[in-house]
Design a protein around this motif. Structure first.
Motif, short mmCIF file in Angstrom:
data_model
loop_
_atom_site.label_atom_id
_atom_site.label_comp_id
_atom_site.label_asym_id
_atom_site.label_seq_id
_atom_site.Cartn_x
_atom_site.Cartn_y
_atom_site.Cartn_z
N ALA A 714 -68.13 6.22 86.19
CA ALA A 714 -67.13 7.12 86.77
C ALA A 714 -66.52 6.48 88.02
CB ALA A 714 -67.78 8.44 87.12
N ARG A 715 -65.24 6.26 87.97
CA ARG A 715 -64.56 5.67 89.12
C ARG A 715 -63.81 6.80 89.84
NH1 ARG A 715 -63.46 2.24 84.71
NH2 ARG A 715 -64.56 0.27 84.84
N TRP A 716 -64.40 7.27 90.93
CA TRP A 716 -63.83 8.47 91.56
C TRP A 716 -62.68 8.15 92.52
CZ3 TRP A 716 -65.13 12.07 88.68
CH2 TRP A 716 -66.41 12.16 88.13
N GLY A 717 -62.48 6.90 92.82
CA GLY A 717 -61.33 6.56 93.66
C GLY A 717 -61.49 6.94 95.11
N ARG A 718 -62.74 7.01 95.58
CA ARG A 718 -62.92 7.42 96.98
C ARG A 718 -62.27 6.41 97.93
NH1 ARG A 718 -68.17 8.78 95.06
NH2 ARG A 718 -68.52 11.04 95.06
N GLY A 719 -62.28 5.14 97.51
CA GLY A 719 -61.70 4.12 98.38
C GLY A 719 -60.21 4.30 98.59
N HIS A 720 -59.58 5.10 97.78
CA HIS A 720 -58.14 5.35 97.92
C HIS A 720 -57.87 6.77 98.39
CE1 HIS A 720 -57.03 1.51 96.02
NE2 HIS A 720 -58.12 1.72 95.27
N GLY A 721 -58.92 7.40 98.86
CA GLY A 721 -58.75 8.71 99.47
C GLY A 721 -58.61 9.86 98.49
N LEU A 722 -59.01 9.65 97.20
CA LEU A 722 -58.86 10.72 96.22
C LEU A 722 -60.09 11.62 96.24
CD1 LEU A 722 -57.37 8.85 93.12
CD2 LEU A 722 -56.20 9.81 95.11
N THR A 723 -59.84 12.91 96.10
CA THR A 723 -60.96 13.84 95.97
C THR A 723 -61.47 13.82 94.53
OG1 THR A 723 -59.59 15.72 95.30
CG2 THR A 723 -59.89 15.34 97.68
N ARG A 724 -62.58 14.48 94.32
CA ARG A 724 -63.16 14.54 92.98
C ARG A 724 -62.21 15.23 92.01
NH1 ARG A 724 -66.39 18.09 90.21
NH2 ARG A 724 -67.89 17.16 88.76
N GLN A 725 -61.61 16.36 92.43
CA GLN A 725 -60.67 17.08 91.56
C GLN A 725 -59.45 16.22 91.25
OE1 GLN A 725 -61.67 19.60 90.01
NE2 GLN A 725 -61.39 21.54 91.10
N GLU A 726 -58.95 15.51 92.26
CA GLU A 726 -57.78 14.66 92.04
C GLU A 726 -58.10 13.52 91.06
OE1 GLU A 726 -55.96 15.49 96.51
OE2 GLU A 726 -56.98 13.60 96.05
N THR A 727 -59.32 13.00 91.15
CA THR A 727 -59.72 11.93 90.23
C THR A 727 -59.76 12.45 88.80
OG1 THR A 727 -61.02 10.88 91.97
CG2 THR A 727 -61.51 10.23 89.70
N HIS A 728 -60.31 13.66 88.62
CA HIS A 728 -60.33 14.26 87.28
C HIS A 728 -58.92 14.44 86.74
CE1 HIS A 728 -64.46 14.92 86.36
NE2 HIS A 728 -64.71 15.67 87.43
N ILE A 729 -58.02 14.93 87.58
CA ILE A 729 -56.64 15.16 87.14
C ILE A 729 -55.97 13.83 86.82
CG2 ILE A 729 -54.38 15.92 87.95
CD1 ILE A 729 -55.82 18.19 89.44
N LEU A 730 -56.30 12.77 87.58
CA LEU A 730 -55.74 11.45 87.31
C LEU A 730 -56.16 10.96 85.93
CD1 LEU A 730 -54.15 9.01 88.30
CD2 LEU A 730 -56.25 8.18 89.39
N HIS A 731 -57.42 11.14 85.59
CA HIS A 731 -57.88 10.72 84.26
C HIS A 731 -57.19 11.54 83.17
CE1 HIS A 731 -61.06 7.75 84.93
NE2 HIS A 731 -61.31 8.39 86.07
N ALA A 732 -57.00 12.83 83.41
CA ALA A 732 -56.32 13.66 82.42
C ALA A 732 -54.86 13.21 82.25
CB ALA A 732 -56.38 15.13 82.82
N LEU A 733 -54.22 12.85 83.36
CA LEU A 733 -52.84 12.33 83.27
C LEU A 733 -52.80 11.08 82.40
CD1 LEU A 733 -51.27 12.53 86.86
CD2 LEU A 733 -50.70 13.90 84.86
N ALA A 734 -53.78 10.20 82.59
CA ALA A 734 -53.81 8.96 81.82
C ALA A 734 -53.98 9.23 80.34
CB ALA A 734 -54.95 8.07 82.32
N GLU A 735 -54.55 10.37 80.00
CA GLU A 735 -54.69 10.74 78.60
C GLU A 735 -53.47 11.47 78.07
OE1 GLU A 735 -58.39 12.87 78.01
OE2 GLU A 735 -59.31 11.74 79.64
N GLY A 736 -52.45 11.68 78.93
CA GLY A 736 -51.22 12.33 78.49
C GLY A 736 -51.28 13.85 78.51
N ALA A 737 -52.20 14.42 79.26
CA ALA A 737 -52.35 15.87 79.28
C ALA A 737 -51.21 16.53 80.07
CB ALA A 737 -53.69 16.25 79.90
N THR A 738 -50.78 17.69 79.58
CA THR A 738 -49.79 18.49 80.30
C THR A 738 -50.48 19.27 81.41
OG1 THR A 738 -50.09 20.40 78.86
CG2 THR A 738 -48.47 18.73 78.17
N ASN A 739 -49.67 19.89 82.29
CA ASN A 739 -50.25 20.70 83.36
C ASN A 739 -51.09 21.85 82.79
OD1 ASN A 739 -48.97 19.04 85.12
ND2 ASN A 739 -47.47 20.55 85.88
N LYS A 740 -50.59 22.45 81.72
CA LYS A 740 -51.33 23.55 81.11
C LYS A 740 -52.65 23.07 80.53
CE LYS A 740 -50.85 27.28 77.73
NZ LYS A 740 -49.94 27.93 76.74
#
Length: 783
Positions: A714-740
């Motif tokens: 799990a790469r949470w991106g702490r070194g770039h200032g991302l929170t845990r929730q933001e990291t999860h959303i980033l992974h979902a974006l990479a999978e092409g997920a919509t906001n809904k």
């Protein structure tokens, strides 16, 4: 070769001192009778008095007779004080019986004629006796190492072997091919080297093994051209346990019924376990197609052949073609005592071993009624019954019953003395130990399985691959990845085309996909699973096993959105809403696939909605489910510690984590922990939890053994200032997920998702979803 002759001083002394009027040297060709008579002649006459000849009168009226193979005419000489007579066993001597009746005959046989070790002169090779057994005809060639094998072969064939019946030739060939001390040599009585083979030498006579074997085979091949002799030879092979040879000879003379009788006596389909797959295939290929389709024993053998090749649908086709559509209904078949033979009903039960199905109590009841029909001493079939039931219990996660059943099966197979079947029992028990997380126990079972393979007595490449897979999985569980990745790259194709049963496939799916995900990529792991899906498409089996494992691989690769979509698409009652509302029902799930799906959704909730009220209670209920295996239980305990930490119950999380890691260290379950890297990364990222672990040397070593951050971490991106929730959303974006879709995935409102997205854009310096994903990949925040 120069003239060669060894003195027999000790034996000459014995014979000359023997008070019997008639000394009979009754021994086979090549035992040195002529040498012995020459020694006697030289000792009994003055030196230099010339060479003795057959029937020559000697001083003191001692007559020496060296009879040829042809029976002699005329009685024993009456005027001689003594007669020393040398002959072959098949040579008749008129008047000898009368002398024996009156006790006037002293006999010297083959054993007496063998040279003792101390009779071999020191100037000859030191191993000459070990190589020849003291057999006179072997000593000349053995002494100089220049063996004319063709001449020796012909001599043995014409002077020693030709008079022997075929049964004795077959028995002799057994001794030549197999010098085990438990091999019976009683059928060889009368052969000159029997004593040496039986008592003194660790192997058949080395100096004549090759030519003797060749001579025997030449004679048997000659006689096999005569149908009467061929039947005798085949019957002898069968009597000595050489079933493939016996069947092949019967087939060569079209004695089909005799061949079938031998096959039945050898256990029918169990032939493959006794003599190996190659012999099994050859045996089946030599029967005419009409007989193969008509005879039940051949139908069952062909069905098993298809199973061993991984073609379970072909097996069903063979059975339905012979028995009708009812063959598909295992419970009906087992119960149809009047309609079907015991052989077919029993085979139909065994077929369930390779078919993916839920354990049905009706089937289990019918199976035990079938067991009652088997004779108490039918260890082969009784062991196979327990072997099948063992597989059923493993699938049902009834491990204590499975182990008890395995012990029963092993006991029967040991008495039946079929090592390859005993191998399957220890293979199953090793897999049970791996599922339970007991790596040391699995290793002991694997060693026992390897010993059975070594005793099998025939090549079985498929079973060797099974053992290699097992050993690779055990090594992987201990943190050694190379054996498993090597197996996956070199042996997987051949393995996938062989026999597969559900428990074995589950092992392959778990360890194979985990290894590829960790050492290569999530895509590699998914490709591996899709390959199995294509391989098993022909049997439409194991689909749910593969689907569930695909969801877990996606979760391990932080593709939670894709994992959720895949899990929602499965045709099952175990959905996310069901798990959320299940309560105590989680502890009562017993079906293998339903338990695995419930765990998928609990894992999803632990990762994405760890603050959910009642989630710890749900995990506790799942831990009380007796149908969890050891690997699954460790996973749930780690999720529970993660949820406790996220709910700010850090002391409880610390206690839970230390307990789980200590148990895993004790069991050697490194790979089991590796499956939960996503959660362990978050847990050990907490300074208090990490400090507690580092204080315990064995826990610190265990985490170090897990290795660094490879693919799947799990790469949470702490070194770039991302929170845990933001990291999860980033992974979902990479999978092409919509906001809904992201909102549904994480249990958030769409407005909250938009808020997190705006923070993501700002922190990564982007203005759109596409730019954000591209930037994240460049920074290696997502795969």
């Amino acid at each position: 070769m120069p003239s060669f002759r060894l003195s027999r001083a000790a034996l000459v002394d014995r014979i000359l001192a023997d008070p019997a009027p008639v000394v009979l040297i009754d021994a086979a060709a090549g035992t040195g009778k002529s040498w012995l008579l020459a020694d006697i002649a030289e000792r009994a006459r003055p030196a230099g008095s010339g060479i003795w000849r057959s029937r020559e009168t000697m001083p003191a009226d001692i007559w020496l007779w060296d009879l040829p193979s042809v029976p002699q005419s005329g009685p024993l000489p009456e005027r001689a004080d003594r007669v020393i007579l040398a002959k072959r066993p098949n040579t008749a001597v008129p008047g000898l019986a009368q002398s024996e009746v009156y006790g006037r005959v002293s006999r010297y046989g083959n054993d007496d004629m063998l040279f003792a070790e101390d009779e071999i002169p020191s100037y000859l090779p030191s191993d000459l006796w070990q190589r020849t057994g003291g057999w006179a005809c072997l000593l000349p060639s053995g002494s100089c190492g220049d063996v004319n094998e063709a001449a020796l072969r012909d001599f043995l064939r014409d002077n020693l072997l030709r008079p022997l019946p075929s049964t004795q030739l077959v028995a002799l060939n057994l001794v030549i091919d197999d010098a085990r001390p438990d091999r019976s040599v009683l059928p060889l009585t009368g052969l000159p080297f029997l004593t040496a083979v039986q008592r003194d030498l660790p192997a058949p006579l080395a100096a004549c093994r090759v030519p003797l074997g060749a001579a025997i085979r030449m004679l048997l091949a000659e006689r096999a051209n005569d149908p009467v002799q061929a039947r005798a030879i085949a019957t002898a092979h069968a009597g000595f346990g050489q079933v493939p040879e016996a069947i092949a000879i019967f087939q060569s003379i079209s004695a089909w019924q005799a061949a079938l009788d031998v096959l039945r006596q050898a256990g029918g389909p169990f032939f493959i376990h006794r003599f190996g797959p190659d012999a099994f295939d050859r045996m089946l290929s030599r029967f005419p197609s009409d007989i193969a389709a008509r005879e039940e024993v051949l139908v069952l053998c062909r069905a098993l052949q298809a199973v061993k090749r991984g073609e379970v649908p072909l097996t069903r086709h063979i059975l339905t073609a012979h028995y009708g559509p009812v063959a598909d209904d295992v419970v009906t078949v087992i119960g149809a005592v009047q309609r079907f033979t015991l052989d077919f009903r029993f085979f139909r039960l065994l077929l369930q071993t390779w078919e993916d199905f839920d354990l049905d109590t009706r089937l289990l009841d019918a199976a035990y009624r079938l067991l009652a029909e088997l004779p108490a001493d039918d260890d082969l079939r009784r062991g196979s019954f327990y072997n099948a039931v063992l597989e059923f219990y493993i699938r049902a996660r009834r491990f204590s019953e499975a182990d008890h059943t395995a012990i029963r099966a092993a006991s029967h197979y040991a008495r039946a003395d079929v090592p390859i079947l005993s191998f399957y029992i220890d293979l199953h028990r090793a897999i049970i130990s791996l599922f339970l997380g007991e790596t040391a126990a699995a290793q002991k079972r694997a060693e026992a399985a390897a010993a059975h393979i070594g005793r099998a007595g025939h090549e079985s490449p498929g079973d060797v691959r099974l053992l290699a897979l097992l050993q690779a999985c055990i090594a992987y569980e201990r943190g050694e990845g190379e054996p498993l990745t090597r197996f996956l790259s070199r042996d997987l194709d051949a393995f996938a085309q062989g026999e597969i049963w559900p428990t074995l496939l589950e092992l392959v799916l778990i360890y194979g996909s985990q290894a590829l995900g960790e050492h290569f990529s999530t895509l590699a792991a998914l490709a591996f699973l899709n390959r199995w899906r294509a391989t098993q498409e022909r049997s439409s089996q194991f689909g749910m096993l593969i689907d569930i494992r695909e969801v877990v691989v996606m979760q391990n690769g932080n593709r939670w959105q894709d994992a959720m979509v895949k899990a929602h698409s499965l045709d099952t009652r175990i959905t996310l809403p069901w798990v959320e509302e299940a309560g105590d029902r989680l502890g009562m799930l017993s079906n293998r696939d339903e338990v695995a799906l419930a765990l998928v959704w609990l894992r999803h909730m632990a990762q994405l909605t760890p603050g959910r009220p009642g989630l710890v209670r749900q995990l506790d209920v799942m831990l009380d489910n007796p149908h969890l295996n050891g690997r699954q239980r460790i996973g749930v305990e780690i999720w529970r510690a993660h949820v406790l930490r996220r709910q700010r119950r850090v002391p409880e999380a610390q206690t839970a984590l230390e307990c789980t890691l200590s148990m895993a260290a004790q069991m050697g379950a490194v790979a089991t922990l590796g499956e939960e890297r996503v959660f362990l990364a978050d847990l050990t990222g907490n300074k208090r939890l990490r400090a507690a672990i580092d204080r315990a040397d064995h826990l610190r070593r265990l985490l170090r053994q897990l290795g660094g951050t490879g693919p799947g971490w799990a790469r949470w991106g702490r070194g770039h200032g991302l929170t845990r929730q933001e990291t999860h959303i980033l992974h979902a974006l990479a999978e092409g997920a919509t906001n809904k879709a992201i909102a549904n995935l994480m249990g958030l409102s769409e407005a909250t998702v938009k808020f997190h997205l705006s923070n993501l854009y700002r922190k990564l310096g982007c203005t759109s979803r596409k730019e954000t994903v591209a930037a994240a990949r460049q920074l290696q925040l997502v795969a």
